[in-house]
Scaffold this motif. Sequence first.
Motif, short mmCIF file in Angstrom:
data_model
loop_
_atom_site.label_atom_id
_atom_site.label_comp_id
_atom_site.label_asym_id
_atom_site.label_seq_id
_atom_site.Cartn_x
_atom_site.Cartn_y
_atom_site.Cartn_z
N LEU A 147 0.70 -1.21 -0.17
CA LEU A 147 0.08 0.06 0.08
C LEU A 147 0.97 1.08 0.08
N LYS A 148 2.13 1.05 0.62
CA LYS A 148 2.95 2.38 0.61
C LYS A 148 3.20 2.70 -1.05
N HIS A 149 2.93 1.93 -2.02
CA HIS A 149 3.18 2.14 -3.45
C HIS A 149 1.81 2.18 -4.06
N GLY A 150 0.77 2.49 -3.25
CA GLY A 150 -0.60 2.44 -3.79
C GLY A 150 -1.15 1.14 -4.48
N LEU A 151 -0.33 -0.05 -4.13
CA LEU A 151 -0.54 -1.23 -4.90
C LEU A 151 -1.19 -2.28 -3.92
N ALA A 152 -1.79 -3.33 -4.34
CA ALA A 152 -2.18 -4.36 -3.50
C ALA A 152 -2.47 -5.73 -4.33
N PRO A 230 1.42 -10.67 -8.22
CA PRO A 230 1.33 -9.57 -8.98
C PRO A 230 0.53 -8.57 -8.23
N LEU A 231 0.68 -7.25 -8.43
CA LEU A 231 0.01 -6.35 -7.84
C LEU A 231 -0.80 -5.25 -8.73
N ASP A 322 -12.44 4.46 -5.52
CA ASP A 322 -11.46 5.35 -5.12
C ASP A 322 -12.07 6.54 -5.42
N ASN A 323 -11.30 7.85 -5.34
CA ASN A 323 -11.81 9.06 -5.87
C ASN A 323 -12.42 9.30 -7.22
N VAL A 355 -8.17 -0.84 4.10
CA VAL A 355 -7.54 -1.70 4.97
C VAL A 355 -8.44 -2.33 6.23
N GLU A 356 -9.45 -1.30 6.36
CA GLU A 356 -10.50 -1.70 7.58
C GLU A 356 -11.27 -3.08 7.08
#
Length: 517
Positions: A147-152, A230-231, A322-323, A355-356
Amino acid sequence: MAINFPIPTYFVDMVFINRLKSLISKSFFPHDGATNLRHDSAALTSAATDFGHMVSDPPAAVLFPSSVNDIITLVKLANSRSVPFNIAAKGCGHSVRGQAMAGNGVVVEMTSLNNPTRISISGSESVGFFADVGGEQLWIDVLNATLKHGLAPASWTDYLYLTVGGTLSNAGISGQTFRYGPQISNVVELDVVTGKGDLVSCSAERNKELFNSVLGGLGQFGIIVRARIPLFQAPNRVKWVRMLYSNFSEFVKDQEKLISMSNNGSKQKGALDYLEGLLLMHDGPPDNWRSSFFPPSHHSTIISLVNQHSIIYCLEVAKYYDNRSRHTLDKELDDLLEGLDFLPRYKFEKDVSYVEFLNRVRGGELSLRSQGVWDVPHPWLNLFVPKSRIIEFNSGIFKDIILKRKITNGPILIYPMNRSKWDDKMSAVIPEEEVFYTIGFLNSSGFEDWEAMEEQNKEILRFCNSVDMKIKQYLPHYKTKEDWEKHFGPKWKMIQDRKKEFDPKMILSPGQKIFNP
Ligand code: FAD
């Protein structure tokens, strides 16, 4: 409530330990061979305990590796002996029936490899992004790092405090599986220490037999020390919806309709990201430790509904956003849920962070821990049931065995997935039909009464056998070779061949009791 299985001293074979220690010299374990290999009662008790708290099989010693080389050394050492000792990789020991134990052998506490350098992110927009993660890593740490890279990653388990190697040895399933496949379908490369002690990189193209063996392979063919996952771009938020049904046929019809709509190419963009289901039964609050969801103001109405119908079926879905997609979210969700036959007025919504949502089980775990009721017996039973038999499962098991016995004490999960999202070349076993359900009886009990729940589990399995339901166990547990042969069915020969090739001395994961029952 702590459990203390006695470790009788005669389990500790000092001759064996001393021999192991002298063979595993400090040149192999530069930090200190003596501390890496332990046989004190704290280490043995921990390695002889799992989340199930129903069996205990102490090893002779426990290895706390500080590098992958330590594991290679140990496996080679076992191979070099005329009577090899067994070795089990242990993730968090979240198995329930001793699958990560190695009675009188050596347990490898994989989490001692854990350090932040063992998760790295690479890739680009053009080739895609990947996480290279150690087999010992917890999925929650993979999530936080990516998530620090905006990925998952795309595919998850409900609970994130499981290891990557542990879930990839089974399958790794959750409400995302119908759409993205299990976690074993979401890995592109592995580093594996085979049962012969060779460190091998493998993928669907390179050393593909090892790759397919290890994924869903119940730890039988090698120890996963790295996985490349893969992310994708991670969303920020999740719209999470639950709908209640009193009619089982309507409930499964709607579950199947939703997974088929979301897997239909043209609808892919507006598709659901997650779908599960659970049963609400007996008295007591409608929330359970796996997720608290319903607004407290509605608890009494829901309890009355359950009392009126005995079982209420709860369909649970989620859509990420997302936005950029926020403005189309409600319309897309309304379109998907239009025409569903849940009980009018019994639709509940929550809007939570990504995350929640993914980490939703953690709160319940911490609450049970604080009450001292996390480390208790867990006589769990997880099944895969073909779609064509699901109505019979409801009438013969939910409405009969479960309601009559009235001892179920934990969530019962039920949700469908698609066979086509699994790869049949891998070792995991699923039913033959394209759509099948996973059903999880996630009981917890006291130390005195778990046998009654095990008896209920046996009755469920007897019923399935008596009507030839063609179920498969997930996180399987059998005690005889015949039962394993039946479990693997047409894959049995392939599984035997894979064992001969990658672990010919039958050293690895003896707790599964497949080759050394
Ligand atoms: P362990 O229990 O330690 O090991 C499991 C098996 O894998 C053993 O045979 C072990 O020898 C082998 N193994 C461990 N590490 C490796 C490795 N690196 N390489 C090769 N073999 C290895 N499962 C799901 O699919 N979906 C869920 O939603 C889900 N929710 C769960 C919630 C809870 C609270 C719990 C306790 C379990 C849940 N599980 C779920 C089950 C979980 O996937 C299994 O327990 C699985 O075994 C992972 O646990 P672990 O990492 O502790 O592995």
